[in-house]
Design a protein around this motif. Structure first.
Motif, PDB file in Angstrom:
ATOM      1  N   ASP A 163      46.764  33.995  32.954  1.00 54.43           N
ATOM      2  CA  ASP A 163      45.337  33.816  33.281  1.00 54.43           C
ATOM      3  C   ASP A 163      45.020  32.431  33.829  1.00 54.43           C
ATOM      4  OD1 ASP A 163      44.708  36.354  32.502  1.00 54.43           O
ATOM      5  OD2 ASP A 163      44.293  35.812  30.426  1.00 54.43           O
ATOM      6  N   LYS A 170      42.562  32.732  36.696  1.00 58.22           N
ATOM      7  CA  LYS A 170      41.274  33.207  36.173  1.00 58.22           C
ATOM      8  C   LYS A 170      40.491  32.049  35.559  1.00 58.22           C
ATOM      9  CE  LYS A 170      39.343  36.554  32.900  1.00 58.22           C
ATOM     10  NZ  LYS A 170      39.655  37.641  31.950  1.00 58.22           N
ATOM     11  N   VAL A 221      40.796  38.802  39.324  1.00 58.23           N
ATOM     12  CA  VAL A 221      40.811  38.111  38.021  1.00 58.23           C
ATOM     13  C   VAL A 221      39.495  38.231  37.269  1.00 58.23           C
ATOM     14  CG1 VAL A 221      42.641  36.479  38.629  1.00 58.23           C
ATOM     15  CG2 VAL A 221      40.270  35.845  39.054  1.00 58.23           C
ATOM     16  N   THR A 222      38.390  38.342  37.996  1.00 60.69           N
ATOM     17  CA  THR A 222      37.077  38.478  37.330  1.00 60.69           C
ATOM     18  C   THR A 222      36.095  39.183  38.260  1.00 60.69           C
ATOM     19  OG1 THR A 222      35.183  37.283  36.437  1.00 60.69           O
ATOM     20  CG2 THR A 222      36.512  36.098  38.024  1.00 60.69           C
ATOM     21  N   TRP A 249      33.627  36.904  40.562  1.00 62.90           N
ATOM     22  CA  TRP A 249      34.193  35.945  41.531  1.00 62.90           C
ATOM     23  C   TRP A 249      33.242  35.664  42.694  1.00 62.90           C
ATOM     24  CZ3 TRP A 249      35.520  37.138  46.648  1.00 62.90           C
ATOM     25  CH2 TRP A 249      35.437  38.489  47.006  1.00 62.90           C
TER      26      TRP A 249
END
Length: 799
Positions: free
Chosen positions: A673, A676, A714-715, A718
């Motif tokens: 991560d 992230k 990742v999210t 973003w």
């Protein structure tokens, strides 16, 4: 090298030719031989060409220059080569090599000391850099050779005819060799063997009086060196049984002199007790409690003989180290010391009596409420100490005692204030610290620690103070002049007087007197000196950066941490390339990384991260050094820290390290991560944290385009985070955001399409029309790439 054999033979012919005595040719030949021996191939050639026997003939000539050349050549032959060392000792004889230490010529004795140190290292370590020559074929057990060498050194300590300098060098070698290098090593058998074989010999040196007829030849530093060796041996013991044996041997030796040898025996016994009190003080305190010892000390203080008074007064001073005994001496010995101070005609006695009074007067430490003497008495004592310190007519050995007195009296803040105001006294103190009188170092460092208040002090809990008062318990009080404003003023006065130059010279001292405790005191003072940002330039200009490096790499754990923190402070506010020029800058990394450990305070972690951030921004080689010291996992750990300043500093450091290929690979690797975290931090409220994270993201997406396609994965937030960066009132954050978007657009058409379908297109259009600058250019480049992909069309006017 084909003609080297003939050259070596020719050099030895010139050196051994009696007709060439004192010629330039002979001098040149000796220099060439030393230079040749420094290279491993050259040393092997000399060794194989019967070099050791020929060097033995040079040693037999008795000419100082030739003896020095022979010893320095032998250093090259033995350096890091176990089998050549064993062969050399076998040919020349261990006894012969050790006996050279004891000669009167100081240069020869030092050269012999250096050679023996090299031999010890070779025997203890073997060949560190792989086998050389036929090394692999020779099986050598160094333990026997080591013991023979140490045994000869112990014999040398008590031999008649050995110079005082030689005895000091032998003690220095034993200090370096006998104790274990690390407490993690379970084997302390060498220490036990040295105690068994040589404790009495070491005590004999410690109990010898300088320039006394019929005594062993010793120097002013011999007793202190003996104390340090005894202390090192005692600290190396692992259990109570071993310590009890040490106590018993010391007590038996003191008893043997105290009983049945008359007054001379009593003097030697008391001198030995002083030596123990300066080293393993537990053993010294046990010896003081032997029947009749303390009484004899008090009685001999009143002796008519100066020598007897000196020994007794010094013992009394060292005995007053414990508060319990200080109270006993205050009750029984103060009047005696005052009489000696007032009535003695000898300055040497008066100054020691004064130090005794100083030590007793400071028994309360920094506690303002615990005064041993009447108000103003300590100031009078300090004034007299400063007067003696400034008197050039008195020898350095006696002036050292004035510094000892000030080391005790400077617990009192009034004394500190007067001392730093006295420029002449400060200059005399610094001058004495540079002199041959090495035993003054600890006292100088102690006085400076007191003046800068760099000892550990914890503010007592107010509730506990109230509770203690209610229970009628004593509560220590801080002196009004020990408040931070007074301390800052004292630091400025010390800097103006040249304290850094003096401390730099102290750190360079090649002497066992510069103990780890002494190093710790110097580290504490350096940390106090660099506390104020305005003072750091002065510290760097006077060589403080250079002096801090050895302090941060060697000494007590506390001392190393304090020195490393001082290095961090200098690295944060000064240009590291100027503070630590050349290769020295790479030595700073390890101490800074040591501050990242969890046992260090939050402030130390923060300062280390800031300093490493500065270093990581300088060069790829420095970044590689930080990686090699295994700092990256610790820096990553601090990126999750709750404290916002530590979290920000760690993120900034990671941003600079992102220029390094190995760090980029960590972000590219699947199943973590790291990316992230940077994306999420780019959307935090803390602008400085945002700036660091967005900078790292911009850097990584530029250098590793494959990361661009992973940002949307990742999210889910973003896009919001990138839009927030682009709309930020801060131009720096806008620039970072636009660069990330540009990298993503250039990386793939698919990601570019997602961006252009969102509000990002509208924001970029506005930014592209703004004032000319990096943000405008990057926004225009994003739109240009989108046009190229066919995702958007240019306006009718071509814009």
């Amino acid at each position: 090298m084909s003609s080297t054999d003939a050259k070596v033979e020719q050099m030895f012919q010139i050196l051994l030719d009696p007709e060439e005595k004192g010629t330039e040719k002979k001098q040149k030949a000796s220099q060439n031989l030393v230079v040749l021996a420094r290279e491993d191939a050259g040393a092997e050639k000399i060794f194989r060409n019967n070099g050791v026997q020929l060097l033995q003939r040079l040693l037999d000539t008795g000419e100082t220059d030739l003896i020095l050349a022979a010893l320095r050549t032998l250093v090259g032959i033995c350096s890091e080569h176990q089998s050549r060392t064993v062969a050399t000792l076998s040919m020349l004889g261990t006894r012969r090599m050790v006996s050279i230490l004891g000669v009167e010529n100081q240069a020869v004795s030092l050269a012999a000391c250096h050679l023996l140190q090299i031999m010890f290292d070779a025997l203890m370590e073997g060949v560190r850099k792989g086998f050389r020559g036929k090394e692999g074929a020779i099986v050598v057990d160094p333990a026997r050779e080591l013991k023979v060498l140490i045994s000869n050194l112990l014999e040398l300590l008590t031999e008649v005819g050995v110079s005082g300098q030689g005895r000091d060098n032998a003690l220095t070698l034993l200090i370096k060799v006998a104790p274990r290098k690390s407490p993690k090593d379970p084997n302390n058998s060498l220490t036990l063997w040295v105690i068994d074989q040589g404790l009495k010999k070491i005590l004999e040196v410690g109990g010898s009086v300088q320039d006394s007829p019929g005594e062993l030849a010793v120097t002013a530093n011999s007793r202190m060196s003996a104390s340090i060796l005894l202390s090192k041996l005692f600290d190396d013991l692992k259990c109570d049984a071993e310590r009890e044996n040490f106590y018993r041997l010391c007590e038996n030796y003191i008893k043997s002199w105290f009983e049945g040898h008359g007054l001379a025996g009593k003097l030697r016994a008391i001198q030995t007790v002083s030596c123990l009190l300066q080293g393993p003080s537990e053993a010294g305190n046990r010896a003081l409690e032997l029947s009749g010892v303390m009484e004899s000390v008090i009685a001999l203080c009143a002796s008519e003989q100066e020598e007897e008074q000196l020994v007794a007064v010094e013992a009394l001073i060292h005995a007053a180290g414990k508060a319990k005994r200080a109270s006993f001496i205050t009750a029984n010995g103060v009047s005696l010391l005052k009489d000696l101070y007032k009535r003695s005609e000898k300055d040497s006695i008066r100054i020691r009596a004064l130090v005794g009074l100083c030590k007793l007067g400071s028994a309360g430490g920094t506690d303002f409420s615990m005064k041993q003497f009447a108000e103003g008495s300590t100031l009078k004592l300090a004034k007299q100490c400063r007067k003696w310190l400034c008197n050039d007519q008195i020898d350095a050995g006696t002036r050292r005692w004035a510094v000892e007195g000030l080391a005790y009296l400077t617990f009192d803040a009034d004394v500190k204030e007067e001392f730093v105001e006295d420029e002449a006294a400060l200059k005399a103190l610094f001058q004495l610290s540079r002199s041959e009188e090495r035993s003054v170092l600890f006292a100088v460092a102690s006085a400076l620690v007191n003046c800068t208040n760099s000892y550990d002090y914890e503010e007592p809990d107010p509730k506990m103070v109230e509770l203690a008062k209610y229970a009628k318990q004593h509560v220590p009080e801080q002196h009004p002049k020990d408040k931070p404003s007074f301390v800052r003023a004292r630091v400025k006065k010390l800097l103006a007087a040249g304290v850094v130059s003096a401390m730099t010279c102290m750190v360079k001292t090649e002497s066992p007197v510069l103990t780890n405790s002494c190093r710790e005191l110097l580290s504490r003072v350096f940390l106090a000196l660099v506390e104020e940002v305005a003072d750091r330039g002065t510290v760097v200009a006077q060589g403080g950066g250079k002096a801090l490096l050895p302090l941060a790499l060697e000494g007590t754990d506390v001392g190393q941490i304090k020195a490393a923190q001082a290095l961090a402070k200098l690295t944060i506010t000064s240009n590291p390339e100027m503070t630590f020029p050349g290769e020295r800058i790479y030595e700073v990394v390890r101490p800074l990384v040591s501050l990242l450990h969890l046992n260090c305070s939050g402030l130390q972690n923060f300062e280390a991260l800031m300093a490493l951030t500065n270093l990581a921004g300088i060069s790829e080689r420095l970044r590689q050094k930080i990686l090699k010291e295994k700092a990256v996992p610790m820096i990553e750990g601090y990126m999750f820290e709750e404290h916002e300043m530590i979290r920000r500093a760690a993120t900034e450091c990671m941003c600079n390290l992102a220029m390094c290929k190995e760090v980029q690979d960590l972000f590219v690797a699947e199943g973590n991560d790291r990316l992230k975290l940077l994306v999420l931090y780019s959307g935090e409220d803390d602008e400085l944290l945002q700036r660091a994270a967005a900078g790292g993201l911009a850097m990584l997406t530029s250098l590793q385009p494959s990361l661009c396609s992973r940002i949307p994965q990742v999210t889910t937030h973003w896009l919001e985070i990138l839009q927030a960066l682009l709309l930020s009132p801060s131009r720096e954050l806008q620039h970072r955001g636009v660069v990330v978007v540009l990298n993503m657009v250039e990386a793939s058409k698919e990601t570019a399409s997602t961006l252009m379908e969102s509000e990002v297109l509208e924001i970029l259009s506005v930014l592209a029309k703004g004032e000319e600058g990096p943000v405008t250019r990057a926004a225009a480049a994003c739109l240009g790439k989108a046009v190229e992909y066919g995702l958007i069309k240019p306006n009718q006017d071509g814009k």
